[in-house]
Design a protein around this motif. Structure first.
Motif, short mmCIF file in Angstrom:
data_model
loop_
_atom_site.label_atom_id
_atom_site.label_comp_id
_atom_site.label_asym_id
_atom_site.label_seq_id
_atom_site.Cartn_x
_atom_site.Cartn_y
_atom_site.Cartn_z
N MET A 59 0.78 -1.21 -0.05
CA MET A 59 -0.10 -0.01 0.00
C MET A 59 0.87 1.08 -0.08
N ILE A 60 1.85 1.11 0.94
CA ILE A 60 2.81 2.39 0.89
C ILE A 60 3.52 2.47 -0.44
N VAL A 82 -3.23 8.27 -5.89
CA VAL A 82 -2.90 8.83 -4.48
C VAL A 82 -4.24 8.67 -3.64
N VAL A 83 -5.27 8.66 -4.30
CA VAL A 83 -6.66 8.47 -3.64
C VAL A 83 -6.94 7.10 -3.00
N PHE A 84 -6.76 6.29 -4.30
CA PHE A 84 -7.18 4.73 -4.08
C PHE A 84 -5.72 4.38 -2.92
N SER A 85 -4.63 4.68 -3.10
CA SER A 85 -3.68 4.38 -1.95
C SER A 85 -4.08 4.88 -0.51
N ALA A 86 -4.50 6.03 -0.48
CA ALA A 86 -5.01 6.48 0.94
C ALA A 86 -6.00 5.75 1.41
N LEU A 87 -7.48 5.47 0.50
CA LEU A 87 -8.39 4.67 0.88
C LEU A 87 -7.93 3.43 1.37
N TYR A 95 -10.42 -6.07 5.06
CA TYR A 95 -9.21 -6.32 4.25
C TYR A 95 -9.28 -6.76 2.84
N ALA A 96 -10.29 -7.21 2.40
CA ALA A 96 -10.84 -7.55 0.96
C ALA A 96 -10.79 -5.94 0.19
N ARG A 97 -11.40 -4.94 0.88
CA ARG A 97 -11.47 -3.80 0.36
C ARG A 97 -10.33 -2.94 0.15
N ALA A 98 -9.60 -3.34 1.27
CA ALA A 98 -8.00 -2.65 1.31
C ALA A 98 -7.30 -3.19 0.09
N ALA A 99 -7.41 -4.78 -0.03
CA ALA A 99 -6.51 -5.20 -1.28
C ALA A 99 -7.16 -4.61 -2.61
N LYS A 100 -8.37 -4.49 -2.69
CA LYS A 100 -8.92 -3.84 -3.82
C LYS A 100 -8.64 -2.42 -4.25
N TYR A 101 -8.64 -1.74 -3.27
CA TYR A 101 -8.24 -0.33 -3.39
C TYR A 101 -6.71 -0.29 -3.68
N ARG A 103 -5.10 -2.64 -5.39
CA ARG A 103 -4.88 -3.35 -6.71
C ARG A 103 -5.22 -2.05 -7.55
N TYR A 104 -6.35 -1.07 -7.44
CA TYR A 104 -6.67 -0.14 -8.17
C TYR A 104 -5.61 1.15 -8.20
N ALA A 105 -4.92 1.22 -7.15
CA ALA A 105 -3.98 2.17 -7.02
C ALA A 105 -2.78 1.63 -8.09
#
Length: 135
Positions: A59-60, A82-87, A95-101, A103-105
């Protein structure tokens, strides 16, 4: 008069002052289960993390790459990364949503990097062809 006199008076619904049992007609806590009314409990606690936690470094890394792309070349186009990484970094429970964000980043970052490389190659080719045609 005291409340003792009132409690001892017989009523139509029992001996509790005419109001029936002391629960007001409802069963005592816990008689229908922890959730009451015979409903099953929820499948999981909504405040407990679900799934496997994605890598914090991933993520970082996506955030750092998006910031570098934003500062150096792409500007407003890299804001999406930047927005997807921050989300992703802000998501603490799903955690599934964090992994999705995350991946989108990364997808956004690679698209932005591809656009930058395409523009650089096109500029170099244009410059080489301009020099070659003027000679």
């Amino acid at each position: 008069m005291s409340n003792d006199w009132y409690q001892q008076q017989p009523g139509p619904y029992g001996s509790h002052g005419g109001y029936g049992d002391s629960t007001g007609g409802y069963a005592a806590h816990g008689s229908y289960g922890a959730y009451g009314g015979g409903y099953p409990p929820p499948p999981h606690d909504p405040y407990q993390p679900t799934g496997e936690r994605p890598s914090q470094g991933n993520m970082i890394g996506a955030l750092v790459m998006a910031i570098i792309l934003m500062v150096t070349c792409c500007g407003a186009v890299s804001v999406v990364g930047v927005v997807f990484s921050a989300l992703a970094l802000g998501e603490k429970y799903d955690y599934a949503r964090a992994a999705k964000y995350t991946r989108y980043a990364w997808i956004s970052n690679w698209i932005n990097l591809g656009i930058v490389l395409f523009v650089i190659v096109a500029y170099v080719l244009f410059f080489v062809l301009a020099v070659a045609s003027s000679a």
